[in-house]
Design a protein around this motif. Structure first.
Motif, PDB file in Angstrom:
ATOM      1  N   PRO A   1       2.157   5.909   8.171  1.00 30.40           N
ATOM      2  CA  PRO A   1       1.738   4.717   8.906  1.00 30.40           C
ATOM      3  C   PRO A   1       2.606   4.481  10.132  1.00 30.40           C
ATOM      4  CG  PRO A   1       2.989   4.103   6.972  1.00 30.40           C
ATOM      5  CD  PRO A   1       2.784   5.589   6.895  1.00 30.40           C
ATOM      6  N   TRP A   2       1.957   4.136  11.211  1.00 32.22           N
ATOM      7  CA  TRP A   2       2.611   3.988  12.509  1.00 32.22           C
ATOM      8  C   TRP A   2       2.683   2.534  12.956  1.00 32.22           C
ATOM      9  CZ3 TRP A   2       5.214   7.591  15.034  1.00 32.22           C
ATOM     10  CH2 TRP A   2       5.487   7.425  16.388  1.00 32.22           C
ATOM     11  N   SER A   3       1.674   1.747  12.543  1.00 33.38           N
ATOM     12  CA  SER A   3       1.629   0.344  12.943  1.00 33.38           C
ATOM     13  C   SER A   3       0.979  -0.481  11.839  1.00 33.38           C
ATOM     14  CB  SER A   3       0.856   0.179  14.256  1.00 33.38           C
ATOM     15  OG  SER A   3      -0.482   0.611  14.090  1.00 33.38           O
ATOM     16  N   VAL A   4       1.334  -1.773  11.811  1.00 37.97           N
ATOM     17  CA  VAL A   4       0.768  -2.684  10.825  1.00 37.97           C
ATOM     18  C   VAL A   4       0.569  -4.042  11.491  1.00 37.97           C
ATOM     19  CG1 VAL A   4       3.022  -3.379   9.906  1.00 37.97           C
ATOM     20  CG2 VAL A   4       0.983  -3.591   8.466  1.00 37.97           C
ATOM     21  N   CYS A   5      -0.498  -4.723  11.103  1.00 36.06           N
ATOM     22  CA  CYS A   5      -0.792  -6.033  11.656  1.00 36.06           C
ATOM     23  C   CYS A   5      -1.615  -6.817  10.647  1.00 36.06           C
ATOM     24  CB  CYS A   5      -1.564  -5.890  12.962  1.00 36.06           C
ATOM     25  SG  CYS A   5      -1.918  -7.455  13.768  1.00 36.06           S
ATOM     26  N   TYR A   6      -1.336  -8.101  10.530  1.00 39.89           N
ATOM     27  CA  TYR A   6      -2.125  -8.976   9.675  1.00 39.89           C
ATOM     28  C   TYR A   6      -3.079  -9.788  10.535  1.00 39.89           C
ATOM     29  CZ  TYR A   6      -3.487 -12.875   6.760  1.00 39.89           C
ATOM     30  OH  TYR A   6      -4.227 -13.813   6.093  1.00 39.89           O
ATOM     31  N   SER A   7      -4.344  -9.838  10.139  1.00 40.82           N
ATOM     32  CA  SER A   7      -5.339 -10.654  10.831  1.00 40.82           C
ATOM     33  C   SER A   7      -5.677 -11.851   9.960  1.00 40.82           C
ATOM     34  CB  SER A   7      -6.607  -9.841  11.096  1.00 40.82           C
ATOM     35  OG  SER A   7      -7.657 -10.703  11.524  1.00 40.82           O
ATOM     36  N   SER A   8      -5.331 -13.045  10.429  1.00 39.14           N
ATOM     37  CA  SER A   8      -5.672 -14.255   9.676  1.00 39.14           C
ATOM     38  C   SER A   8      -7.164 -14.559   9.780  1.00 39.14           C
ATOM     39  CB  SER A   8      -4.840 -15.440  10.161  1.00 39.14           C
ATOM     40  OG  SER A   8      -5.019 -15.631  11.541  1.00 39.14           O
ATOM     41  N   THR A   9      -7.810 -14.062  10.812  1.00 38.12           N
ATOM     42  CA  THR A   9      -9.252 -14.268  10.980  1.00 38.12           C
ATOM     43  C   THR A   9     -10.046 -13.577   9.878  1.00 38.12           C
ATOM     44  OG1 THR A   9      -8.936 -14.332  13.370  1.00 38.12           O
ATOM     45  CG2 THR A   9     -11.188 -14.004  12.587  1.00 38.12           C
ATOM     46  N   THR A  10      -9.641 -12.354   9.540  1.00 41.17           N
ATOM     47  CA  THR A  10     -10.368 -11.577   8.529  1.00 41.17           C
ATOM     48  C   THR A  10      -9.614 -11.484   7.199  1.00 41.17           C
ATOM     49  OG1 THR A  10      -9.388  -9.500   9.305  1.00 41.17           O
ATOM     50  CG2 THR A  10     -11.491 -10.164  10.293  1.00 41.17           C
ATOM     51  N   SER A  11      -8.437 -12.103   7.120  1.00 44.20           N
ATOM     52  CA  SER A  11      -7.573 -12.017   5.921  1.00 44.20           C
ATOM     53  C   SER A  11      -7.380 -10.557   5.500  1.00 44.20           C
ATOM     54  CB  SER A  11      -8.143 -12.829   4.762  1.00 44.20           C
ATOM     55  OG  SER A  11      -8.145 -14.195   5.081  1.00 44.20           O
ATOM     56  N   SER A  12      -6.984  -9.759   6.470  1.00 39.23           N
ATOM     57  CA  SER A  12      -6.803  -8.334   6.178  1.00 39.23           C
ATOM     58  C   SER A  12      -5.558  -7.788   6.881  1.00 39.23           C
ATOM     59  CB  SER A  12      -8.037  -7.538   6.597  1.00 39.23           C
ATOM     60  OG  SER A  12      -8.313  -7.728   7.965  1.00 39.23           O
ATOM     61  N   ILE A  13      -5.057  -6.698   6.317  1.00 46.88           N
ATOM     62  CA  ILE A  13      -3.927  -5.977   6.899  1.00 46.88           C
ATOM     63  C   ILE A  13      -4.474  -4.694   7.499  1.00 46.88           C
ATOM     64  CG2 ILE A  13      -1.758  -4.785   6.427  1.00 46.88           C
ATOM     65  CD1 ILE A  13      -1.322  -6.816   4.149  1.00 46.88           C
TER      66      ILE A  13
ATOM     67  N   ALA B   1       0.851  -1.197   0.000  1.00 47.03           N
ATOM     68  CA  ALA B   1       0.000   0.000   0.000  1.00 47.03           C
ATOM     69  C   ALA B   1       0.887   1.247   0.000  1.00 47.03           C
ATOM     70  CB  ALA B   1      -0.922   0.008   1.216  1.00 47.03           C
ATOM     71  N   THR B   2       0.356   2.316  -0.594  1.00 44.12           N
ATOM     72  CA  THR B   2       1.069   3.593  -0.679  1.00 44.12           C
ATOM     73  C   THR B   2       0.108   4.729  -0.353  1.00 44.12           C
ATOM     74  OG1 THR B   2       0.559   4.022  -3.002  1.00 44.12           O
ATOM     75  CG2 THR B   2       2.511   2.660  -2.549  1.00 44.12           C
ATOM     76  N   GLN B   3       0.604   5.938  -0.502  1.00 38.24           N
ATOM     77  CA  GLN B   3      -0.230   7.118  -0.274  1.00 38.24           C
ATOM     78  C   GLN B   3      -1.423   7.134  -1.228  1.00 38.24           C
ATOM     79  OE1 GLN B   3       2.050  10.716  -0.126  1.00 38.24           O
ATOM     80  NE2 GLN B   3       0.619  11.659   1.272  1.00 38.24           N
ATOM     81  N   MET B   4      -1.258   6.573  -2.412  1.00 35.65           N
ATOM     82  CA  MET B   4      -2.367   6.493  -3.374  1.00 35.65           C
ATOM     83  C   MET B   4      -3.505   5.610  -2.857  1.00 35.65           C
ATOM     84  SD  MET B   4      -0.387   6.408  -7.030  1.00 35.65           S
ATOM     85  CE  MET B   4      -1.930   6.425  -7.928  1.00 35.65           C
ATOM     86  N   ASP B   5      -3.197   4.726  -1.901  1.00 39.06           N
ATOM     87  CA  ASP B   5      -4.207   3.860  -1.292  1.00 39.06           C
ATOM     88  C   ASP B   5      -4.768   4.460  -0.005  1.00 39.06           C
ATOM     89  OD1 ASP B   5      -3.836   1.601  -3.168  1.00 39.06           O
ATOM     90  OD2 ASP B   5      -1.850   1.503  -2.242  1.00 39.06           O
TER      91      ASP B   5
ATOM     92  N   ASN C   1      -4.975   9.164  13.690  1.00 39.04           N
ATOM     93  CA  ASN C   1      -5.333   8.149  14.694  1.00 39.04           C
ATOM     94  C   ASN C   1      -6.419   7.190  14.211  1.00 39.04           C
ATOM     95  OD1 ASN C   1      -3.507   9.017  16.682  1.00 39.04           O
ATOM     96  ND2 ASN C   1      -4.895  10.657  17.272  1.00 39.04           N
ATOM     97  N   LYS C   2      -6.427   6.884  12.912  1.00 33.42           N
ATOM     98  CA  LYS C   2      -7.403   5.955  12.351  1.00 33.42           C
ATOM     99  C   LYS C   2      -6.698   4.765  11.730  1.00 33.42           C
ATOM    100  CE  LYS C   2     -10.939   9.355  11.444  1.00 33.42           C
ATOM    101  NZ  LYS C   2     -11.799   9.997  10.449  1.00 33.42           N
ATOM    102  N   PHE C   3      -7.439   3.655  11.624  1.00 29.57           N
ATOM    103  CA  PHE C   3      -6.938   2.446  10.991  1.00 29.57           C
ATOM    104  C   PHE C   3      -7.469   2.339   9.569  1.00 29.57           C
ATOM    105  CE2 PHE C   3      -5.898   0.917  15.198  1.00 29.57           C
ATOM    106  CZ  PHE C   3      -4.796   0.125  14.948  1.00 29.57           C
ATOM    107  N   LEU C   4      -6.614   1.875   8.685  1.00 28.02           N
ATOM    108  CA  LEU C   4      -7.032   1.476   7.362  1.00 28.02           C
ATOM    109  C   LEU C   4      -7.068  -0.045   7.353  1.00 28.02           C
ATOM    110  CD1 LEU C   4      -4.704   3.708   5.139  1.00 28.02           C
ATOM    111  CD2 LEU C   4      -7.132   4.074   5.624  1.00 28.02           C
ATOM    112  N   VAL C   5      -7.996  -0.610   6.603  1.00 25.90           N
ATOM    113  CA  VAL C   5      -8.116  -2.059   6.501  1.00 25.90           C
ATOM    114  C   VAL C   5      -8.010  -2.432   5.032  1.00 25.90           C
ATOM    115  CG1 VAL C   5      -9.559  -4.072   6.962  1.00 25.90           C
ATOM    116  CG2 VAL C   5      -9.590  -2.132   8.556  1.00 25.90           C
ATOM    117  N   PHE C   6      -7.043  -3.304   4.712  1.00 23.75           N
ATOM    118  CA  PHE C   6      -6.851  -3.788   3.363  1.00 23.75           C
ATOM    119  C   PHE C   6      -7.118  -5.290   3.346  1.00 23.75           C
ATOM    120  CE2 PHE C   6      -4.049  -0.110   3.768  1.00 23.75           C
ATOM    121  CZ  PHE C   6      -4.426   0.635   2.655  1.00 23.75           C
ATOM    122  N   THR C   7      -8.043  -5.715   2.503  1.00 25.32           N
ATOM    123  CA  THR C   7      -8.352  -7.137   2.380  1.00 25.32           C
ATOM    124  C   THR C   7      -7.288  -7.802   1.526  1.00 25.32           C
ATOM    125  OG1 THR C   7     -10.703  -6.647   2.541  1.00 25.32           O
ATOM    126  CG2 THR C   7     -10.099  -8.806   1.673  1.00 25.32           C
TER     127      THR C   7
END
Length: 123
Positions: free
Chosen positions: A95-107, A86-90, A115-121
């Motif tokens: 970005p301050w933190s990143v995490c992968y969730s295997s439950t939702t298959s998202s980053i 992902a980039t600024q275009m997305d 102070n908001k989260f972005l969610v990428f499938t």
């Protein structure tokens, strides 16, 4: 000792044999062995001011470029960029933190500026 002063974030490989650390002042992601030996040093023009870092259960290394507003995937050895996720275009800005969730298959990406989260499938 200088290495210790440069550490910002760290993550451990699933097997526990590697430690990944970000060095934002030198724009590096370091891979260390359990004994502290440096195994790899990763730099890339798309990784400026690396902060957030996450290693997935499968061993995929995700790292945030705070100054470059990017999320990169690096090989588990710490040598090569596998992909720019992902980039600024997305919508990624400082970005301050990143995490992968295997439950939702998202980053999940936490951002400094709002102070908001972005969610990428992940497909």
């Amino acid at each position: 000792m200088l290495l210790w002063l440069a550490v910002d974030r760290c993550a451990v490989s699933p097997a526990g044999n590697k430690l990944y650390i970000t060095n934002p002042s030198q724009h590096k992601l370091l891979t260390l062995a359990r004994d502290g030996t440096i195994l790899a040093t990763f730099t890339d023009p798309e990784l400026r001011g690396p902060l957030g870092l996450h290693v997935t259960p499968a061993g995929q290394v995700l790292v945030c470029g705070f100054r470059s507003s990017t999320i990169l995937q690096v090989d588990r050895e710490g040598f090569w960029k596998l992909d720019t996720l992902a980039t600024q275009m997305d919508g990624v800005v400082e970005p301050w933190s990143v995490c992968y969730s295997s439950t939702t298959s998202s980053i999940l990406v936490g951002q400094w500026w709002n102070n908001k989260f972005l969610v990428f499938t992940v497909e």
